[in-house]
Design a protein around this motif. Sequence first.
Motif, PDB file in Angstrom:
ATOM      1  N   LEU A  58       1.578   3.552  -7.289  1.00 49.20           N
ATOM      2  CA  LEU A  58       0.408   2.724  -7.570  1.00 49.20           C
ATOM      3  C   LEU A  58      -0.708   3.488  -8.268  1.00 49.20           C
ATOM      4  O   LEU A  58      -1.267   3.017  -9.260  1.00 49.20           O
ATOM      5  CB  LEU A  58      -0.124   2.105  -6.260  1.00 49.20           C
ATOM      6  CG  LEU A  58       0.456   0.752  -5.847  1.00 49.20           C
ATOM      7  CD1 LEU A  58      -0.113   0.314  -4.519  1.00 49.20           C
ATOM      8  CD2 LEU A  58       0.197  -0.306  -6.914  1.00 49.20           C
ATOM      9  N   ASP A  59      -1.064   4.664  -7.768  1.00 52.62           N
ATOM     10  CA  ASP A  59      -2.156   5.426  -8.376  1.00 52.62           C
ATOM     11  C   ASP A  59      -1.844   5.784  -9.818  1.00 52.62           C
ATOM     12  O   ASP A  59      -2.678   5.624 -10.716  1.00 52.62           O
ATOM     13  CB  ASP A  59      -2.437   6.702  -7.560  1.00 52.62           C
ATOM     14  CG  ASP A  59      -3.106   6.393  -6.229  1.00 52.62           C
ATOM     15  OD1 ASP A  59      -3.639   5.273  -6.078  1.00 52.62           O
ATOM     16  OD2 ASP A  59      -3.086   7.270  -5.341  1.00 52.62           O
ATOM     17  N   ASP A  71       0.805  -1.215   0.000  1.00 52.24           N
ATOM     18  CA  ASP A  71       0.000   0.000   0.000  1.00 52.24           C
ATOM     19  C   ASP A  71       0.842   1.270   0.000  1.00 52.24           C
ATOM     20  O   ASP A  71       0.332   2.348  -0.292  1.00 52.24           O
ATOM     21  CB  ASP A  71      -0.936   0.025   1.227  1.00 52.24           C
ATOM     22  CG  ASP A  71      -1.962  -1.099   1.171  1.00 52.24           C
ATOM     23  OD1 ASP A  71      -2.260  -1.551   0.053  1.00 52.24           O
ATOM     24  OD2 ASP A  71      -2.431  -1.517   2.238  1.00 52.24           O
ATOM     25  N   ASN A 102       3.432   2.005  -1.931  1.00 52.99           N
ATOM     26  CA  ASN A 102       4.135   2.286  -3.179  1.00 52.99           C
ATOM     27  C   ASN A 102       3.588   3.588  -3.769  1.00 52.99           C
ATOM     28  O   ASN A 102       2.417   3.655  -4.137  1.00 52.99           O
ATOM     29  CB  ASN A 102       3.946   1.131  -4.167  1.00 52.99           C
ATOM     30  CG  ASN A 102       4.854   1.259  -5.382  1.00 52.99           C
ATOM     31  OD1 ASN A 102       5.006   2.332  -5.943  1.00 52.99           O
ATOM     32  ND2 ASN A 102       5.453   0.149  -5.783  1.00 52.99           N
ATOM     33  N   TYR A 125       0.263   4.275 -11.740  1.00 56.60           N
ATOM     34  CA  TYR A 125       0.375   3.035 -12.509  1.00 56.60           C
ATOM     35  C   TYR A 125      -0.980   2.617 -13.075  1.00 56.60           C
ATOM     36  O   TYR A 125      -1.095   2.274 -14.258  1.00 56.60           O
ATOM     37  CB  TYR A 125       0.952   1.945 -11.615  1.00 56.60           C
ATOM     38  CG  TYR A 125       0.966   0.559 -12.220  1.00 56.60           C
ATOM     39  CD1 TYR A 125       1.934   0.184 -13.146  1.00 56.60           C
ATOM     40  CD2 TYR A 125       0.019  -0.393 -11.840  1.00 56.60           C
ATOM     41  CE1 TYR A 125       1.956  -1.096 -13.695  1.00 56.60           C
ATOM     42  CE2 TYR A 125       0.035  -1.669 -12.380  1.00 56.60           C
ATOM     43  CZ  TYR A 125       0.998  -2.014 -13.303  1.00 56.60           C
ATOM     44  OH  TYR A 125       1.007  -3.269 -13.834  1.00 56.60           O
ATOM     45  N   TYR A 126      -2.004   2.645 -12.249  1.00 61.61           N
ATOM     46  CA  TYR A 126      -3.318   2.200 -12.714  1.00 61.61           C
ATOM     47  C   TYR A 126      -3.966   3.187 -13.677  1.00 61.61           C
ATOM     48  O   TYR A 126      -4.863   2.826 -14.433  1.00 61.61           O
ATOM     49  CB  TYR A 126      -4.230   1.912 -11.520  1.00 61.61           C
ATOM     50  CG  TYR A 126      -3.863   0.626 -10.812  1.00 61.61           C
ATOM     51  CD1 TYR A 126      -3.926  -0.592 -11.478  1.00 61.61           C
ATOM     52  CD2 TYR A 126      -3.411   0.619  -9.492  1.00 61.61           C
ATOM     53  CE1 TYR A 126      -3.570  -1.777 -10.850  1.00 61.61           C
ATOM     54  CE2 TYR A 126      -3.054  -0.567  -8.855  1.00 61.61           C
ATOM     55  CZ  TYR A 126      -3.141  -1.750  -9.547  1.00 61.61           C
ATOM     56  OH  TYR A 126      -2.775  -2.930  -8.926  1.00 61.61           O
ATOM     57  N   LEU A 160       7.175   1.615 -10.968  1.00 61.49           N
ATOM     58  CA  LEU A 160       6.514   0.759  -9.977  1.00 61.49           C
ATOM     59  C   LEU A 160       7.366  -0.459  -9.653  1.00 61.49           C
ATOM     60  O   LEU A 160       7.585  -0.790  -8.478  1.00 61.49           O
ATOM     61  CB  LEU A 160       5.153   0.308 -10.527  1.00 61.49           C
ATOM     62  CG  LEU A 160       4.358  -0.620  -9.607  1.00 61.49           C
ATOM     63  CD1 LEU A 160       3.380   0.177  -8.759  1.00 61.49           C
ATOM     64  CD2 LEU A 160       3.595  -1.667 -10.416  1.00 61.49           C
TER      65      LEU A 160
END
Length: 205
Positions: A39-40, A34, A36, A42-43, A53
């Motif tokens: 992450l946001d 959580d 990283n 990346y998606y 990432l």
Amino acid sequence: MHIAIAGNMGSGKTTLTTMLSEHYGWTPRFEAVDNNPYLDDYYKDIARWSFNLEVFFLKQRFRDLLEIANSSETIIQDRSIFEGVYVFTANNKAMGNLSDRDFETYMGLFESMMAAVKHPDLMIYLRASVPHLVQNIQKRGREYEQAIPLDYLKNLNERYEDFIFNKYKGRILVVDVDPLDFQHNPKDFASIIDKIDAQIFGLFP
């Protein structure tokens, strides 16, 4: 001593890590995903942020290995740096999310890191079929996992098989989990304990 649990999502890694830590008195180590910071992003744009990432995860997992190597306790780890590299990053590369240049840079960094650490004393691979994985994923009910395509799980399973039997150089114990319910059936859990004892303590022929 360092024990690692490997296996696809839904194979029972976290459950077995917890149960073995309680049985043997080992210290469990779970992967924190959580925190990283990529992450946001990346998606939102997977191809753009995959390299960032994966390098961040690699850095975190390498730090875990160094801390485990310097610990006087027996550590049981839920997922290792090796899966991150040979399963998930390799899958990202195959899906076209990492360029050849970025992947070569990443693998060079990983290989340099491996010169400073050793393999776990035992890697326990939880081998599971896709239907078994799906059943467990549905059972635990994490919303973000429910839409995972079957092909994605199948691809990961194939990469796990290649990783375990062709790429990993350390000691391996394979546990076929499809016929087992080690969380609820004491005999099934005991059968895993016997296999582990045989590997690390030599208590059985």
